[in-house]
Design a protein around this motif. Structure first.
Motif, PDB file in Angstrom:
ATOM      1  N   ASN A 154       0.841  -1.193   0.000  1.00 15.43           N
ATOM      2  CA  ASN A 154       0.000   0.000   0.000  1.00 15.43           C
ATOM      3  C   ASN A 154       0.881   1.249   0.000  1.00 15.43           C
ATOM      4  O   ASN A 154       1.858   1.330   0.744  1.00 15.43           O
ATOM      5  N   PRO A 176      -4.380   0.723   6.172  1.00 15.96           N
ATOM      6  CA  PRO A 176      -5.313   0.628   5.038  1.00 15.96           C
ATOM      7  C   PRO A 176      -6.589  -0.135   5.390  1.00 15.96           C
ATOM      8  O   PRO A 176      -7.668   0.181   4.870  1.00 15.96           O
ATOM      9  N   GLN A 209      -8.528  -0.698  -2.404  1.00 15.26           N
ATOM     10  CA  GLN A 209      -8.352  -1.707  -1.367  1.00 15.26           C
ATOM     11  C   GLN A 209      -9.653  -1.944  -0.599  1.00 15.26           C
ATOM     12  O   GLN A 209     -10.005  -3.081  -0.266  1.00 15.26           O
TER      13      GLN A 209
END
Length: 379
Positions: free
Chosen positions: A153, A176, A203
């Motif tokens: 990420n 995340p 995500q």
């Protein structure tokens, strides 16, 4: 997005490319096209959308926040979008060792929100730490991602590179997934972000889809527990700090919304310009001067070229006087309202308590659906 059998492990997920450290050009085009469709639909059907956005209380809000997001939040709220604003106090400790002054900063954020026009009767304002059911979603969500995906990420990767060898906290690594919980607990279907934040929305979409495929659906099973949210992209003015560098609270190069008129004048007076007397608007060739011209343009609603032409040979002194007057005049009503709010801390606490209560009701309902889908209801 490609689907998979329910038995597929997350590391085998064909959609895991969405969690890479950058968003592909194809994905960017799709997100941009979808965002444009949403903007067009918002004009006619705002009630179809629930928007979540927010801020970390790591400092005080400034003009970059105001022109970059706050005004847009109020516009969407006024348009009829169901608006949710998160004060992400738990996220302060993802990369900091202390929570000094966090209460003061939380209520400072709240005062800014209300002063710019966020209406608690139409917008739910809540604090991360006050919604236990939201945070409990982290447990099932963490089962849907891998360590490798988290480390790819962009935010996590940047933090890892910036630590200089210092171990990264588990909270930072799972940041995340925490963002996914923020978005999904209230079933927000649009999230205002910049293009650099698209991987976070991607995500979240993957987490929502994987939950459906692995654990199933609640109720009559006709729809997934979680909608797949879309990114809401918009043009954001490229404002620099008063030193000509990226605007940042930590650099001390910002004009805070809470500043007095005199403090604003002092900040503008110290702003970097260049040696050329004639004022022009040329963001590439003269970024520092153009940044001040843009500030005057944004706060007066005038074209930046017209602002520059009017100042002409007046030099940086005249430019700074124009900017100071324009900023102070534009922010005067906001600052007056903010002063009223700060003088009534009980009202600030009441507003936040009401928002927290609503967020808790929604989070508990969502968690109940999650337990049902996971067959974890025992009574």
């Amino acid at each position: 997005m490609t689907t998979e059998p329910q038995t597929t492990r997350p590391q085998d997920d064909p959609g895991s490319e969405a969690l890479s450290d950058s968003t592909s050009e194809a994905s960017l085009r799709r997100s941009t096209a979808r965002s444009e469709q949403i903007w067009a639909d918002l004009e006619h059907h705002p009630s179809r959308y629930r928007m979540l956005t927010g801020d970390r209380p790591t400092g005080h809000l400034h003009l970059g926040h105001y022109f970059g997001s706050l005004r847009n939040r109020v516009a969407l709220q006024d348009q009829g979008v169901d608006t949710w604003v998160l004060i992400a106090d738990y996220q302060v400790i993802t990369d900091r060792d202390t929570v000094d002054s966090i209460q003061e900063r939380v209520f400072s954020l709240l005062a800014d929100y209300l002063a710019v026009g966020v209406d608690p009767a139409r917008t739910t304002i809540f604090a991360h730490s006050q919604v236990p059911a939201l945070n409990q979603l982290l447990l099932p969500f963490l089962s849907l991602v891998t360590d490798a995906e988290l480390r790819r990420n962009p935010t996590v990767k940047a933090e890892q590179e910036a630590t200089g060898g210092r171990p990264m906290t588990g909270l930072m690594l799972t940041y995340p997934v925490h963002q996914a919980a923020d978005i999904l607990f209230c079933k927000a279907n649009v999230v205002p972000v910049g293009k650099d934040q698209l991987p976070h929305v991607e995500q979240t979409r993957v987490v929502a889809r994987r939950f459906d495929e692995r654990y199933g659906r609640a109720g009559d099973g006709s729809a997934p527990v979680f909608p797949a949210p879309d990114a809401l992209l918009s043009e954001v003015p490229n404002l620099l700090g008063t030193d000509g560098q990226k605007m940042s609270k930590s650099r001390g190069n910002v004009i805070e919304l809470r500043m007095s008129a005199d403090d604003t004048a002092r900040a503008v007076k110290k702003a970097v310009t260049d040696p050329h007397r004639h004022i022009t608007y040329d963001p590439v060739g003269r970024p520092e001067v153009s940044n001040l011209v843009l500030l005057a343009s944004l706060t007066t609603g005038r074209d930046p070229h017209a602002v520059a032409d009017e100042i002409g040979d007046g030099g940086s002194g005249a430019l700074k006087r124009v900017v100071t007057e324009a900023v102070n005049e534009h922010l005067a009503p906001l600052r007056a309202r903010r002063a009223e709010l700060e003088a009534d801390p009980a009202e600030l606490r009441r507003v936040l308590a009401a928002g927290n209560a609503h967020a808790n009701d929604v989070a508990e309902a969502t968690l109940s659906e999650v337990r049902e889908a996971m067959q974890m209801v025992y009574a």
